[in-house]
Design a protein around this motif. Structure first.
Motif, short mmCIF file in Angstrom:
data_model
loop_
_atom_site.label_atom_id
_atom_site.label_comp_id
_atom_site.label_asym_id
_atom_site.label_seq_id
_atom_site.Cartn_x
_atom_site.Cartn_y
_atom_site.Cartn_z
N SER A 1 -31.05 146.54 105.95
CA SER A 1 -31.22 146.00 107.29
C SER A 1 -30.69 147.00 108.30
N TRP A 2 -31.36 147.07 109.44
CA TRP A 2 -31.02 148.05 110.47
C TRP A 2 -30.60 147.32 111.73
N VAL A 3 -29.43 147.63 112.23
CA VAL A 3 -28.88 146.92 113.38
C VAL A 3 -28.34 147.93 114.37
N GLN A 4 -28.67 147.74 115.64
CA GLN A 4 -28.05 148.60 116.65
C GLN A 4 -26.73 147.97 117.06
N GLY A 5 -25.68 148.73 116.96
CA GLY A 5 -24.38 148.16 117.30
C GLY A 5 -23.33 149.22 117.52
N ASP A 6 -22.18 148.78 117.95
CA ASP A 6 -21.08 149.65 118.33
C ASP A 6 -19.96 149.53 117.31
N ALA A 7 -19.54 150.66 116.75
CA ALA A 7 -18.47 150.64 115.75
C ALA A 7 -17.21 149.96 116.28
N GLU A 8 -17.03 149.99 117.60
CA GLU A 8 -15.83 149.39 118.19
C GLU A 8 -15.98 147.88 118.40
N ALA A 9 -17.20 147.37 118.27
CA ALA A 9 -17.43 145.93 118.48
C ALA A 9 -18.57 145.50 117.57
N LEU A 10 -18.27 145.42 116.30
CA LEU A 10 -19.31 145.13 115.31
C LEU A 10 -19.80 143.70 115.41
N SER A 11 -21.08 143.53 115.08
CA SER A 11 -21.67 142.19 115.16
C SER A 11 -21.80 141.56 113.78
N PHE A 12 -20.82 141.85 112.93
CA PHE A 12 -20.82 141.27 111.61
C PHE A 12 -19.64 140.34 111.46
N GLU A 13 -19.85 139.31 110.66
CA GLU A 13 -18.86 138.26 110.50
C GLU A 13 -17.61 138.78 109.80
N ASP A 14 -16.48 138.15 110.11
CA ASP A 14 -15.23 138.48 109.41
C ASP A 14 -15.42 138.36 107.91
N GLY A 15 -14.88 139.30 107.18
CA GLY A 15 -14.87 139.18 105.73
C GLY A 15 -16.24 139.04 105.09
N SER A 16 -17.22 139.77 105.62
CA SER A 16 -18.57 139.62 105.07
C SER A 16 -18.99 140.79 104.20
N MET A 17 -18.22 141.85 104.19
CA MET A 17 -18.66 143.08 103.52
C MET A 17 -17.74 143.49 102.37
N ASP A 18 -18.38 143.94 101.29
CA ASP A 18 -17.62 144.47 100.16
C ASP A 18 -17.22 145.92 100.39
N GLY A 19 -18.02 146.62 101.19
CA GLY A 19 -17.74 148.02 101.43
C GLY A 19 -18.10 148.41 102.85
N TYR A 20 -17.43 149.43 103.33
CA TYR A 20 -17.69 149.95 104.68
C TYR A 20 -17.60 151.46 104.60
N THR A 21 -18.65 152.13 105.06
CA THR A 21 -18.61 153.58 105.12
C THR A 21 -18.95 154.05 106.53
N ILE A 22 -18.37 155.17 106.89
CA ILE A 22 -18.75 155.83 108.14
C ILE A 22 -18.70 157.32 107.86
N ALA A 23 -19.86 157.95 107.93
CA ALA A 23 -19.95 159.36 107.57
C ALA A 23 -20.35 160.19 108.78
N PHE A 24 -19.49 161.12 109.14
CA PHE A 24 -19.72 162.01 110.28
C PHE A 24 -20.00 161.21 111.54
N GLY A 25 -19.31 160.11 111.69
CA GLY A 25 -19.55 159.26 112.86
C GLY A 25 -18.29 158.92 113.63
N ILE A 26 -17.15 158.86 112.93
CA ILE A 26 -15.97 158.34 113.60
C ILE A 26 -15.41 159.31 114.63
N ARG A 27 -15.76 160.59 114.51
CA ARG A 27 -15.25 161.53 115.50
C ARG A 27 -15.88 161.30 116.87
N ASN A 28 -17.02 160.60 116.90
CA ASN A 28 -17.71 160.33 118.15
C ASN A 28 -17.30 159.01 118.78
#
Lengths: 284, 88
Positions: free
Chosen positions: A151-178
């Motif tokens: 699934s593809w979602v436009q969103g902001d890493a600082e204000a995610l639109s995903f529910e609390d405790g919904s993910m088993d994993g989280y990755t951010i690759a070459f993105g957090i520096r921005n």
């Protein structure tokens, strides 16, 4: 040493411009920044021999895809997982997660589709819609859309639109520096992960290895902006990118920030002497 | 999947408009509360903050700054409370 001071509101605009300017050559840009080095040096240094891919402090130059492979290994994806990849609109990480789960699953079940595998879902969140469009297109080309596990979602890493405790994993690759407020991105990552969920960040980092550090600095501040001028006609954006890497917290500091967000078992691994680092943590 | 003709249901209750895998996890980026799908505008509505977020090319656009204030006709009268049937 002459870094441009960038105000917060300017930063997000600059970043946006950078990515509009280089969206189509995004992969090339990342290659330039990190392992593209190998495209220039590989033949001369390694002279025909297969490049060694040790992980840890090493000067050998693996292919950039090795960074992603290493990230996926550490993530240890499993069938049925819900995974969130942030800032990876073009699908680099997401596709690898899908492939890894499929191979794990097939080995276990000899090819029959299990319920678990059907529950597998990868969410790709990116602030840039162009990246997401590229990712969606690539997914279609690879035939993933039939499987409906992306699934593809436009969103902001600082204000995610995903529910609390919904993910088993989280990755951010070459993105957090921005990201303008890294702490916010980290606390959002913590929020959306389930208990036991893993956080992984692949990012350009800091080199402390003597001599190599100087070479890397010369390469970064002289060569990359010049190539950016040639490739994209945009010296300033590449200059900004190089400076943003230097401004990013060092490995230890970033690890501390991850810990402050609540993660435990926080650790990091340097690749290519610290040109790239993978930081990880677990939400317990 | 049947498209409900009644006023938009919470995503979680099969309110249609987007795939279930998204409906299961998406929340308002500001309030982190449930969203509902507004069929008329094809957008995701957050009653908690009184804003709607568009869906473009099948991609939900959930940047806080891109939320639009709700028109009066988009607001729910409140009879659809946001209690979810799953455990909280």
């Amino acid at each position: 040493s002459g870094f441009k001071q960038v105000r917060e509101d300017e930063k997000s605009k600059l970043v946006g411009n950078v990515f509009s300017s280089v969206a189509s050559s995004y992969d090339v840009m990342n290659d330039l920044m990190s392992a593209g080095l190998h495209r220039l040096w590989k033949d001369r240094l390694v002279s025909g021999a297969q490049s060694i891919t040790p992980y840890g402090d090493s000067l050998f130059l693996p292919d950039s895809s090795d960074f992603f492979s290493r990230l996926i290994s550490k993530l240890n994806p499993f069938p049925g997982m819900k995974h969130l990849d942030v800032a990876g609109g073009t699908g680099d990480v997401a596709f690898r997660v899908v492939e890894r789960i499929k191979s794990v699953s097939h080995r276990a079940t000899q090819g029959t589709l299990t319920d678990m595998e059907e529950d597998t879902h990868i969410y790709v969140c990116d602030i840039n819609p162009n990246m997401l469009e590229v990712g969606k297109k690539r997914a279609a080309e690879k035939g993933y859309n039939e499987e409906q596990c992306l699934s593809w979602v436009q969103g902001d890493a600082e204000a995610l639109s995903f529910e609390d405790g919904s993910m088993d994993g989280y990755t951010i690759a070459f993105g957090i520096r921005n990201v303008t407020h890294i702490e916010k991105a980290l606390s959002e990552a913590y929020r959306v992960l389930k208990k036991g969920g893993r956080f992984l960040c692949l990012e350009l980092s800091h080199v402390d290895v003597p001599v190599f550090k100087d070479i890397y600095d010369i390469y970064s501040f002289s060569v990359i902006p010049a190539v950016g001028e040639l490739v994209a006609g945009d010296r300033q954006s590449y200059q900004y990118l190089v400076e943003s890497i230097r401004r990013f917290p060092k490995q230890e500091k970033f690890a501390q920030m991850i810990q402050e967000a609540g993660f435990e078992a926080v650790e990091y691994e340097n690749l290519v002497g610290g040109v790239v680092a993978i930081h990880s943590g677990v939400k317990l | 999947r049947t498209m409900r003709r009644t006023t938009a249901l919470l995503l979680r209750h099969g309110g249609g408009g987007i795939p279930q895998a998204l409906a299961d996890v998406l929340v308002c980026p500001l309030s982190k509360k449930p969203l509902r799908y507004c069929e008329a505008s094809g957008s995701l509505v957050s009653d908690a903050v009184g804003m709607s977020f568009p869906i473009v090319d099948g991609i939900p656009c959930l940047l806080p700054k891109d939320g639009k204030l709700l028109e009066d006709h988009q607001r729910e009268s409140g009879h659809e409370t946001s209690s979810r049937d799953s455990s909280d």
